[in-house]
Motif scaffolding. Structure first.
Motif, mmCIF file in Angstrom:
data_model
loop_
_atom_site.group_PDB
_atom_site.id
_atom_site.type_symbol
_atom_site.label_atom_id
_atom_site.label_comp_id
_atom_site.label_asym_id
_atom_site.label_seq_id
_atom_site.Cartn_x
_atom_site.Cartn_y
_atom_site.Cartn_z
ATOM 1 N N SER A 1 2.302 12.633 -8.086
ATOM 2 C CA SER A 1 1.593 11.990 -7.592
ATOM 3 C C SER A 1 1.841 10.846 -7.063
ATOM 4 O O SER A 1 3.262 10.889 -5.941
ATOM 5 C CB SER A 1 1.742 10.897 -9.086
ATOM 6 O OG SER A 1 2.885 9.827 -9.471
ATOM 7 N N PHE A 2 1.531 9.323 -6.594
ATOM 8 C CA PHE A 2 2.141 8.787 -6.074
ATOM 9 C C PHE A 2 3.106 7.843 -5.451
ATOM 10 O O PHE A 2 3.729 7.493 -5.135
ATOM 11 C CB PHE A 2 0.746 7.093 -5.185
ATOM 12 C CG PHE A 2 0.390 6.468 -6.530
ATOM 13 C CD1 PHE A 2 0.019 6.231 -7.223
ATOM 14 C CD2 PHE A 2 1.266 5.317 -5.407
ATOM 15 C CE1 PHE A 2 0.220 4.976 -7.850
ATOM 16 C CE2 PHE A 2 1.139 4.213 -6.245
ATOM 17 C CZ PHE A 2 0.895 3.700 -7.741
ATOM 18 N N LYS A 3 3.674 7.932 -7.028
ATOM 19 C CA LYS A 3 4.820 7.211 -7.353
ATOM 20 C C LYS A 3 6.251 7.885 -6.504
ATOM 21 O O LYS A 3 6.699 7.342 -6.777
ATOM 22 C CB LYS A 3 5.052 7.736 -8.509
ATOM 23 C CG LYS A 3 3.538 6.682 -9.470
ATOM 24 C CD LYS A 3 3.808 6.095 -9.883
ATOM 25 C CE LYS A 3 2.740 4.797 -11.373
ATOM 26 N NZ LYS A 3 1.365 5.926 -11.389
ATOM 27 N N ASP B 1 3.205 9.680 -15.826
ATOM 28 C CA ASP B 1 3.954 10.418 -13.804
ATOM 29 C C ASP B 1 5.415 9.103 -13.558
ATOM 30 O O ASP B 1 5.771 9.855 -13.025
ATOM 31 C CB ASP B 1 2.588 9.466 -13.002
ATOM 32 C CG ASP B 1 1.550 10.740 -13.070
ATOM 33 O OD1 ASP B 1 1.458 11.452 -13.587
ATOM 34 O OD2 ASP B 1 0.599 9.935 -13.359
ATOM 35 N N PRO C 1 -7.301 3.287 -7.091
ATOM 36 C CA PRO C 1 -7.554 3.489 -8.496
ATOM 37 C C PRO C 1 -6.272 2.245 -9.294
ATOM 38 O O PRO C 1 -5.519 2.918 -9.065
ATOM 39 C CB PRO C 1 -7.563 4.430 -8.943
ATOM 40 C CG PRO C 1 -6.920 5.557 -7.416
ATOM 41 C CD PRO C 1 -7.369 4.544 -6.467
ATOM 42 N N THR C 2 -7.053 1.463 -9.469
ATOM 43 C CA THR C 2 -5.924 0.138 -9.909
ATOM 44 C C THR C 2 -5.258 -0.193 -11.467
ATOM 45 O O THR C 2 -6.025 0.693 -12.805
ATOM 46 C CB THR C 2 -6.302 -0.942 -9.769
ATOM 47 O OG1 THR C 2 -6.363 -1.182 -8.115
ATOM 48 C CG2 THR C 2 -5.252 -2.085 -9.890
ATOM 49 N N GLY C 3 -3.944 -0.085 -11.776
ATOM 50 C CA GLY C 3 -3.199 0.327 -13.196
ATOM 51 C C GLY C 3 -2.501 -1.522 -13.603
ATOM 52 O O GLY C 3 -2.872 -2.309 -13.717
ATOM 53 N N ASN C 4 -1.291 -1.263 -12.711
ATOM 54 C CA ASN C 4 -0.035 -2.355 -12.531
ATOM 55 C C ASN C 4 -0.920 -2.501 -11.457
ATOM 56 O O ASN C 4 0.399 -4.140 -11.243
ATOM 57 C CB ASN C 4 1.180 -1.582 -13.060
ATOM 58 C CG ASN C 4 1.789 -2.288 -14.288
ATOM 59 O OD1 ASN C 4 1.423 -3.033 -15.097
ATOM 60 N ND2 ASN C 4 3.187 -2.096 -14.567
ATOM 61 N N PHE C 5 -1.181 -2.834 -10.888
ATOM 62 C CA PHE C 5 -1.902 -3.007 -9.772
ATOM 63 C C PHE C 5 -0.869 -3.459 -8.238
ATOM 64 O O PHE C 5 -0.887 -3.716 -6.939
ATOM 65 C CB PHE C 5 -2.350 -4.554 -9.591
ATOM 66 C CG PHE C 5 -2.802 -5.438 -8.730
ATOM 67 C CD1 PHE C 5 -4.496 -5.455 -8.552
ATOM 68 C CD2 PHE C 5 -2.129 -6.890 -8.063
ATOM 69 C CE1 PHE C 5 -5.158 -6.376 -7.639
ATOM 70 C CE2 PHE C 5 -3.433 -7.330 -7.546
ATOM 71 C CZ PHE C 5 -4.311 -7.413 -6.962
ATOM 72 N N GLY C 6 0.057 -2.228 -8.459
ATOM 73 C CA GLY C 6 1.799 -2.491 -7.518
ATOM 74 C C GLY C 6 0.550 -1.692 -6.196
ATOM 75 O O GLY C 6 1.264 -2.610 -5.295
ATOM 76 N N ASN C 7 -0.288 -0.512 -7.072
ATOM 77 C CA ASN C 7 -0.313 0.210 -4.891
ATOM 78 C C ASN C 7 -1.422 -0.688 -4.384
ATOM 79 O O ASN C 7 -1.976 -0.655 -3.170
ATOM 80 C CB ASN C 7 -1.247 1.235 -5.525
ATOM 81 C CG ASN C 7 -1.090 2.479 -4.622
ATOM 82 O OD1 ASN C 7 -1.548 1.835 -3.591
ATOM 83 N ND2 ASN C 7 -1.579 3.260 -5.281
ATOM 84 N N ALA D 1 -3.148 7.092 -16.497
ATOM 85 C CA ALA D 1 -1.167 5.950 -15.598
ATOM 86 C C ALA D 1 -2.677 4.813 -15.859
ATOM 87 O O ALA D 1 -1.605 3.959 -15.449
ATOM 88 C CB ALA D 1 -1.417 6.745 -14.297
ATOM 89 N N MET D 2 -3.386 4.370 -15.935
ATOM 90 C CA MET D 2 -4.571 2.865 -15.591
ATOM 91 C C MET D 2 -4.653 2.100 -16.956
ATOM 92 O O MET D 2 -6.369 0.731 -17.267
ATOM 93 C CB MET D 2 -5.657 3.334 -14.701
ATOM 94 C CG MET D 2 -5.435 3.441 -13.263
ATOM 95 S SD MET D 2 -6.432 4.661 -12.639
ATOM 96 C CE MET D 2 -7.639 3.246 -12.642
ATOM 97 N N HIS E 1 -8.122 10.077 -11.683
ATOM 98 C CA HIS E 1 -7.942 8.567 -10.710
ATOM 99 C C HIS E 1 -8.204 8.164 -9.986
ATOM 100 O O HIS E 1 -8.706 6.990 -9.575
ATOM 101 C CB HIS E 1 -5.727 8.280 -11.282
ATOM 102 C CG HIS E 1 -6.006 8.301 -11.922
ATOM 103 N ND1 HIS E 1 -5.637 9.351 -13.320
ATOM 104 C CD2 HIS E 1 -4.984 7.822 -13.269
ATOM 105 C CE1 HIS E 1 -4.693 9.603 -14.190
ATOM 106 N NE2 HIS E 1 -4.399 8.942 -15.016
ATOM 107 N N THR F 1 -4.289 9.668 -6.247
ATOM 108 C CA THR F 1 -3.313 9.194 -6.058
ATOM 109 C C THR F 1 -2.294 10.135 -7.773
ATOM 110 O O THR F 1 -0.875 9.904 -7.929
ATOM 111 C CB THR F 1 -3.161 8.044 -7.095
ATOM 112 O OG1 THR F 1 -3.971 8.475 -8.448
ATOM 113 C CG2 THR F 1 -3.450 6.662 -6.207
ATOM 114 N N ALA F 2 -3.255 11.523 -7.683
ATOM 115 C CA ALA F 2 -2.400 12.384 -8.396
ATOM 116 C C ALA F 2 -3.260 13.680 -8.467
ATOM 117 O O ALA F 2 -4.502 13.851 -7.558
ATOM 118 C CB ALA F 2 -2.581 12.223 -9.519
#
Ligand SMILES: *Cc1c(COP(=O)(O)O)cnc(C)c1O
Length: 467
Positions: free
Chosen positions: A114-116, A147, A255-261, A309-310, A388, A412-413
């Motif tokens: 994953s991009f993490k 992830d 694709p956005t969850g916590n807005f970090g990316n 993850a989002m 995602h 992202t994954a």
């Protein structure tokens, strides 16, 4: 060299921290998020020098502009090279042309697919180097819905200066995701299956941080997505994409969850990379999407989706963008956040919507639409993407109005991490990378505990090696 930023808290309680403070602290002591005092710039000469550079060199150039005197240029180069040495693709972040001005930036070739991994591999190297220099040890505790846990474990396994404890909700992460965490055979990796939900795990971690005695006893720290070091590491692949596009202006879809990316793309743009728009995609938990299009966000219950993850109601990194939206006025930001906590509603004033926010576009999709689109993509382009990534590509299609500007959608994954959904949507199973297939049959190591703070703290005390 370059003008180097210091670090300050979005809420005004810290004004002169170093990169080292921001990296080791994670969250600022006043509850705000660390941001750099200025945006370092990448000039056209800097970028011309980087044409043809490999990924670790691009990484070193970006990192050198953020870290002050925490690391020397030689250290930065060594840490960047080491961070990306375990990736499964020679380009690290390959950019593929999907035709009609659409590109896919594949961010899933790291050790846990994953991009993490992009951020956590670099953070792992930096933390270890700093702790060794300081002669200190940390116990890193995190909660995961999938992830983040495996990416943190892959980055920190066998590092001398840290123990890593990951809480996952028992039976509620996918089998692949669980195996990615529990089959890592390293003395400093400790998995806990918590009898509860992801929210229970997150609440337990928050409670541990609030328990000052425990916190100092085990030298507690975190590598969650509010750490500015993670944002910095993610800026690199937007610079990289620009270089791969032969330095043409472009838009990104994230694709956005916590807005970090998505925030990392904003930072790249603030540093001078010509990003025309940042198109964010949400699943049914589409608070950020609404906020960007209407200027208003009200907290809603999180609904589980096929892009888990989002599944997030309040994107923690949005506070960093809000800080810039509000003209970097820390007092106004602190008051706005306090009001948001009290009333559950966040409003961006109308004049401010015309500034920074206008760089962003947004779209969201129901589960049914995501699955349908995954099937369409397979039918029309022959590509298999994870749910995602599908949201990002769909958002790019829905919201890019400039036909002559290329759009880079970030993947992202790896689809193999969400094989069941992929099979339902496309009728076929994704190729499974050898490193993922190899996990089947390996012994798993984890303890199961009830969602009880005292029991889990006792367990962590017993496994953490604190000198
Ligand atoms: C974490 C994650 C996201 C969301 O990224 P944010 O930086 O939290 O917005 C999207 N897709 C996948 C596969 C993830 O693991």
């Amino acid at each position: 060299m370059f003008e180097q930023p210091g670090y300050l808290s979005t809420r005004g309680g810290v004004t002169d921290a170093s990169f080292e403070d921001a990296l080791l602290g994670g969250l600022a002591p006043d509850g705000g998020l660390y941001v750099p005092s200025i945006w370092p710039m990448l000039s056209s000469e800097d970028l011309a020098d980087l044409a043809g550079a490999d990924y670790p060199d691009v990484c070193a150039a970006v990192v050198a502009r953020f870290v002050g005197d925490t690391f020397s240029p030689e250290e930065i180069r060594a840490l960047s090279a080491a961070a990306y040495s375990s990736f499964h693709h020679p380009d690290i972040a390959p950019l593929t042309d999907l035709a009609d001005g659409l590109y896919l930036l594949e961010l899933f070739w790291g050790p846990t697919f994953s991009f993490k991994d992009f951020a956590l591999q670099l953070l792992g190297q930096m933390l270890d180097a700093l702790l060794e220099r300081r002669g200190e040890r940390l116990t890193i505790v995190g909660a995961t819905s999938g992830d983040t846990g495996s990416a943190a474990i892959a980055a920190l396994a066998n590092r001398a200066a840290v123990d890593v404890v990951i809480l996952h909700p028992a039976g509620r992460v996918s089998e692949v995701q669980r195996r990615q965490m529990t089959t890592v055979d390293a003395p400093n990796v400790h998995n806990v299956a918590v009898e509860g939900t992801f929210d229970d795990c997150q609440d337990l971690v928050k409670a541990m941080f609030a328990d000052e005695v425990f916190r100092s006893e085990v030298h507690l720290s975190a590598v969650n997505s509010i750490n500015f070091g993670r944002i910095m590491a993610q800026v690199v692949y937007y610079v990289w994409a620009y270089l791969r596009l032969d330095q043409r202006p472009f838009s990104v879809a994230v694709p956005t969850g916590n807005f970090g990316n998505a925030y990392s793309a904003y930072v790249a743009s603030a540093m001078g990379i010509p990003i025309e728009s940042i198109i964010i995609g949400n699943n049914a938990n589409h608070g950020v999407s609404r906020l960007i299009s209407t200027g208003s966000l009200s907290i809603q219950e999180v609904v589980p989706t096929i892009a888990p993850a989002m599944d997030i109601a309040v994107p923690s990194n949005f506070e960093r963008l809000l800080f810039d939206i509000l003209g970097r006025d820390a007092r106004l930001l602190a008051a706005t956040m306090a009001d948001f906590r009290a009333r559950g509603v966040l409003n961006i004033p109308a004049p401010e919507m015309a500034g920074v926010v206008s760089l962003f576009r947004s779209a969201w999709m129901s589960d049914q639409a995501i699955e349908g689109y995954m099937g369409d993509l397979y039918g029309s382009h022959g590509i298999i993407v994870d749910p995602h990534t599908a949201i990002g590509i769909a958002a790019a299609r829905m919201r890019s109005d400039r036909v002559n500007v290329p759009v880079v959608a970030v993947a992202t994954a790896h689809p193999a991490k969400f094989a069941e959904t992929v099979e339902r949507a496309t009728g076929c199973l994704p190729d499974v990378p050898a490193a993922l297939a190899a996990l089947t049959g390996l012994p798993e190591r984890y303890v199961s505990l009830p969602a009880d703070l005292a029991l889990i703290e006792a367990h962590i005390r017993s496994v953490a090696d604190v000198r």
